[in-house]
Design a protein around this motif. Structure first.
Motif, PDB file in Angstrom:
ATOM      1  N   GLY A 103     -16.083 -11.879  12.729  1.00 16.59           N
ATOM      2  CA  GLY A 103     -16.733 -12.586  12.042  1.00 16.59           C
ATOM      3  C   GLY A 103     -17.035 -13.868  12.618  1.00 16.59           C
ATOM      4  O   GLY A 103     -18.619 -14.244  12.225  1.00 16.59           O
ATOM      5  N   THR A 104     -16.203 -13.998  14.088  1.00 19.17           N
ATOM      6  CA  THR A 104     -16.908 -15.235  15.021  1.00 19.17           C
ATOM      7  C   THR A 104     -17.924 -15.411  15.557  1.00 19.17           C
ATOM      8  O   THR A 104     -18.652 -15.834  16.020  1.00 19.17           O
ATOM      9  N   LEU A 105     -18.387 -13.768  16.459  1.00 18.62           N
ATOM     10  CA  LEU A 105     -19.291 -13.208  16.217  1.00 18.62           C
ATOM     11  C   LEU A 105     -20.709 -13.091  16.011  1.00 18.62           C
ATOM     12  O   LEU A 105     -22.048 -12.521  15.731  1.00 18.62           O
ATOM     13  N   GLY A 106     -20.614 -12.797  14.232  1.00 21.03           N
ATOM     14  CA  GLY A 106     -21.478 -12.177  13.720  1.00 21.03           C
ATOM     15  C   GLY A 106     -21.932 -11.592  13.107  1.00 21.03           C
ATOM     16  O   GLY A 106     -23.159 -10.814  13.468  1.00 21.03           O
ATOM     17  N   LEU A 107     -21.139 -10.422  13.435  1.00 17.21           N
ATOM     18  CA  LEU A 107     -21.188  -8.895  13.714  1.00 17.21           C
ATOM     19  C   LEU A 107     -21.129  -8.403  12.537  1.00 17.21           C
ATOM     20  O   LEU A 107     -20.080  -8.341  11.514  1.00 17.21           O
ATOM     21  N   ALA A 108     -21.712  -7.123  11.740  1.00 21.22           N
ATOM     22  CA  ALA A 108     -20.784  -6.483  10.939  1.00 21.22           C
ATOM     23  C   ALA A 108     -20.669  -5.683  11.172  1.00 21.22           C
ATOM     24  O   ALA A 108     -20.766  -4.193  12.197  1.00 21.22           O
ATOM     25  N   ARG A 109     -18.481  -5.260  11.235  1.00 26.55           N
ATOM     26  CA  ARG A 109     -18.108  -4.352  11.227  1.00 26.55           C
ATOM     27  C   ARG A 109     -18.486  -2.977  10.637  1.00 26.55           C
ATOM     28  O   ARG A 109     -17.570  -1.902  11.394  1.00 26.55           O
ATOM     29  N   ALA A 110     -19.471  -2.243  10.013  1.00 27.00           N
ATOM     30  CA  ALA A 110     -19.848  -1.042   9.340  1.00 27.00           C
ATOM     31  C   ALA A 110     -20.489  -0.999  10.159  1.00 27.00           C
ATOM     32  O   ALA A 110     -20.960   0.370  11.107  1.00 27.00           O
ATOM     33  N   THR A 111     -21.907  -1.666  10.680  1.00 28.31           N
ATOM     34  CA  THR A 111     -22.256  -1.629  12.246  1.00 28.31           C
ATOM     35  C   THR A 111     -21.813  -0.716  13.316  1.00 28.31           C
ATOM     36  O   THR A 111     -22.072   0.038  13.828  1.00 28.31           O
ATOM     37  N   VAL A 112     -20.723  -1.943  13.994  1.00 27.23           N
ATOM     38  CA  VAL A 112     -19.959  -1.704  14.467  1.00 27.23           C
ATOM     39  C   VAL A 112     -19.288   0.025  14.892  1.00 27.23           C
ATOM     40  O   VAL A 112     -19.602   0.430  15.815  1.00 27.23           O
ATOM     41  N   GLU A 113     -18.232  -0.061  13.482  1.00 23.90           N
ATOM     42  CA  GLU A 113     -17.561   1.231  13.799  1.00 23.90           C
ATOM     43  C   GLU A 113     -18.442   2.440  13.289  1.00 23.90           C
ATOM     44  O   GLU A 113     -17.617   3.089  13.579  1.00 23.90           O
ATOM     45  N   ARG A 114     -19.700   2.342  12.561  1.00 24.57           N
ATOM     46  CA  ARG A 114     -20.366   3.590  13.153  1.00 24.57           C
ATOM     47  C   ARG A 114     -21.304   3.681  14.090  1.00 24.57           C
ATOM     48  O   ARG A 114     -20.843   5.234  14.312  1.00 24.57           O
ATOM     49  N   LYS A 115     -21.473   2.877  14.526  1.00 24.75           N
ATOM     50  CA  LYS A 115     -22.261   3.467  16.224  1.00 24.75           C
ATOM     51  C   LYS A 115     -20.535   4.097  17.124  1.00 24.75           C
ATOM     52  O   LYS A 115     -21.414   4.399  17.733  1.00 24.75           O
ATOM     53  N   ALA A 116     -19.589   3.507  16.758  1.00 22.01           N
ATOM     54  CA  ALA A 116     -18.346   3.657  17.669  1.00 22.01           C
ATOM     55  C   ALA A 116     -18.705   5.385  17.266  1.00 22.01           C
ATOM     56  O   ALA A 116     -18.189   6.033  17.966  1.00 22.01           O
ATOM     57  N   ARG A 117     -18.667   5.616  15.944  1.00 21.20           N
ATOM     58  CA  ARG A 117     -17.837   7.118  15.364  1.00 21.20           C
ATOM     59  C   ARG A 117     -19.082   7.671  15.224  1.00 21.20           C
ATOM     60  O   ARG A 117     -19.127   8.858  16.532  1.00 21.20           O
ATOM     61  N   GLU A 118     -20.311   7.837  16.019  1.00 26.53           N
ATOM     62  CA  GLU A 118     -21.703   7.877  16.554  1.00 26.53           C
ATOM     63  C   GLU A 118     -21.499   8.030  18.284  1.00 26.53           C
ATOM     64  O   GLU A 118     -23.219   8.536  18.891  1.00 26.53           O
ATOM     65  N   ASN A 119     -20.682   7.233  19.091  1.00 29.52           N
ATOM     66  CA  ASN A 119     -20.686   8.009  20.094  1.00 29.52           C
ATOM     67  C   ASN A 119     -21.722   7.300  20.736  1.00 29.52           C
ATOM     68  O   ASN A 119     -22.575   6.706  21.841  1.00 29.52           O
ATOM     69  N   LYS A 120     -22.691   5.526  19.803  1.00 24.07           N
ATOM     70  CA  LYS A 120     -23.628   5.263  19.858  1.00 24.07           C
ATOM     71  C   LYS A 120     -23.338   3.487  20.720  1.00 24.07           C
ATOM     72  O   LYS A 120     -22.667   2.974  20.065  1.00 24.07           O
ATOM     73  N   LEU A 121     -24.571   2.990  21.929  1.00 25.70           N
ATOM     74  CA  LEU A 121     -23.673   2.027  22.041  1.00 25.70           C
ATOM     75  C   LEU A 121     -24.724   0.827  21.261  1.00 25.70           C
ATOM     76  O   LEU A 121     -25.524   0.855  20.252  1.00 25.70           O
ATOM     77  N   LEU A 122     -24.156  -0.562  21.411  1.00 29.73           N
ATOM     78  CA  LEU A 122     -24.031  -1.944  20.835  1.00 29.73           C
ATOM     79  C   LEU A 122     -26.226  -2.062  20.624  1.00 29.73           C
ATOM     80  O   LEU A 122     -26.085  -1.433  21.977  1.00 29.73           O
ATOM     81  N   SER A 123     -26.631  -3.340  19.838  1.00 28.32           N
ATOM     82  CA  SER A 123     -28.133  -3.093  20.699  1.00 28.32           C
ATOM     83  C   SER A 123     -27.992  -3.892  21.480  1.00 28.32           C
ATOM     84  O   SER A 123     -26.682  -5.170  21.215  1.00 28.32           O
ATOM     85  N   PRO A 124     -29.304  -4.984  21.587  1.00 31.54           N
ATOM     86  CA  PRO A 124     -28.937  -5.592  22.669  1.00 31.54           C
ATOM     87  C   PRO A 124     -28.551  -7.403  22.281  1.00 31.54           C
ATOM     88  O   PRO A 124     -27.879  -7.915  22.543  1.00 31.54           O
ATOM     89  N   ASP A 125     -28.886  -7.161  20.429  1.00 28.01           N
ATOM     90  CA  ASP A 125     -28.814  -8.610  20.338  1.00 28.01           C
ATOM     91  C   ASP A 125     -26.659  -8.541  20.024  1.00 28.01           C
ATOM     92  O   ASP A 125     -26.540  -9.636  20.148  1.00 28.01           O
ATOM     93  N   GLU A 126     -26.465  -7.510  19.588  1.00 18.80           N
ATOM     94  CA  GLU A 126     -24.761  -7.630  19.275  1.00 18.80           C
ATOM     95  C   GLU A 126     -24.335  -7.134  20.628  1.00 18.80           C
ATOM     96  O   GLU A 126     -23.407  -7.878  20.620  1.00 18.80           O
ATOM     97  N   SER A 127     -24.730  -7.203  21.232  1.00 19.63           N
ATOM     98  CA  SER A 127     -24.686  -7.408  23.445  1.00 19.63           C
ATOM     99  C   SER A 127     -24.325  -7.711  23.766  1.00 19.63           C
ATOM    100  O   SER A 127     -22.845  -8.341  23.810  1.00 19.63           O
ATOM    101  N   SER A 128     -25.267  -8.816  23.525  1.00 18.00           N
ATOM    102  CA  SER A 128     -25.357 -10.866  23.435  1.00 18.00           C
ATOM    103  C   SER A 128     -23.874 -11.456  23.656  1.00 18.00           C
ATOM    104  O   SER A 128     -23.636 -11.695  23.859  1.00 18.00           O
TER     105      SER A 128
END
Length: 201
Positions: A103-128
């Motif tokens: 929440g502090t970083l303005g990241l969606a939990r569902a998106t981050v957890e889905r990418k973790a399950r799929e072993n995908k990297l975060l987007s540039p905006d999320e990574s930044s």
């Protein structure tokens, strides 16, 4: 006409001075080159840690490297993308609940957890946003190392506590309220820098 012994001595001394300067310049160039190669190697290692954080944990050196890295070098890391495991690792080190960290970083939990399950990297905006938080921890770590004794100092935990404190410099708002944008992260970083220089109020 042959040169006098005095003239010969002056000539030789001049040559020695020139040679000494050349050797000194060469040594300095070697040191600079070596430092650049070392930093490059550390950045390469750091990129691997951030892309495959499930196998390695963030540490004080990782934070320092991110703080001292040139902007272009951080851009490379951001564009590469970081693994969602970094979010979990950083949140744990900062002793922040994952929900609050996201929440502090303005990241969606569902998106981050889905990418973790799929072993995908975060987007540039999320990574930044995540890199910005890690870099702030690195700034605090560097500040303590430069100003005092870093022994037993927990930079991630201290940063989390400080981010949650209302500050007069922010009109009574918390630094954490500004960590969801690049501009806000820079504002918070500037406050840390002012605190180190003694200009913080």
């Amino acid at each position: 006409m042959d040169a006098s012994p005095a003239q010969m001595s002056n000539t030789e001394r001049s040559k020695e001075r020139i040679m000494a300067k050349s050797i000194s310049a060469a040594r300095q160039a070697m040191k600079t080159s070596s430092k650049a190669l070392t930093q490059s190697g550390r950045l390469t290692s750091t990129r691997k840690v951030l892309a495959f954080a499930c196998t390695e944990h963030l540490n004080a050196e990782t934070y320092r490297i991110l703080f001292y890295a040139e902007p272009m070098e951080r851009v490379v890391i951001v564009k590469q993308g970081i693994h969602p495991c970094v979010v979990e690792d950083l949140a744990k080190q900062m002793a922040m609940p994952k929900e609050k960290f996201l929440g502090t970083l303005g990241l969606a939990r569902a998106t981050v957890e889905r990418k973790a399950r799929e072993n995908k990297l975060l987007s540039p905006d999320e990574s930044s946003k995540v890199i910005g938080m890690a870099r702030l921890v690195g700034q605090v770590q560097a500040m303590v190392e430069e100003s005092g004794d870093p022994t037993d100092f927990d930079a991630p935990a201290w940063t989390a506590t400080w981010l949650d404190r209302p500050l007069p410099a922010l009109g009574g708002r918390k630094p954490a309220d500004f960590m969801d944008t690049a501009e806000g992260q820079q504002l918070v970083s500037n406050l840390i820098a002012r605190m180190q220089s003694g200009a913080y109020a």
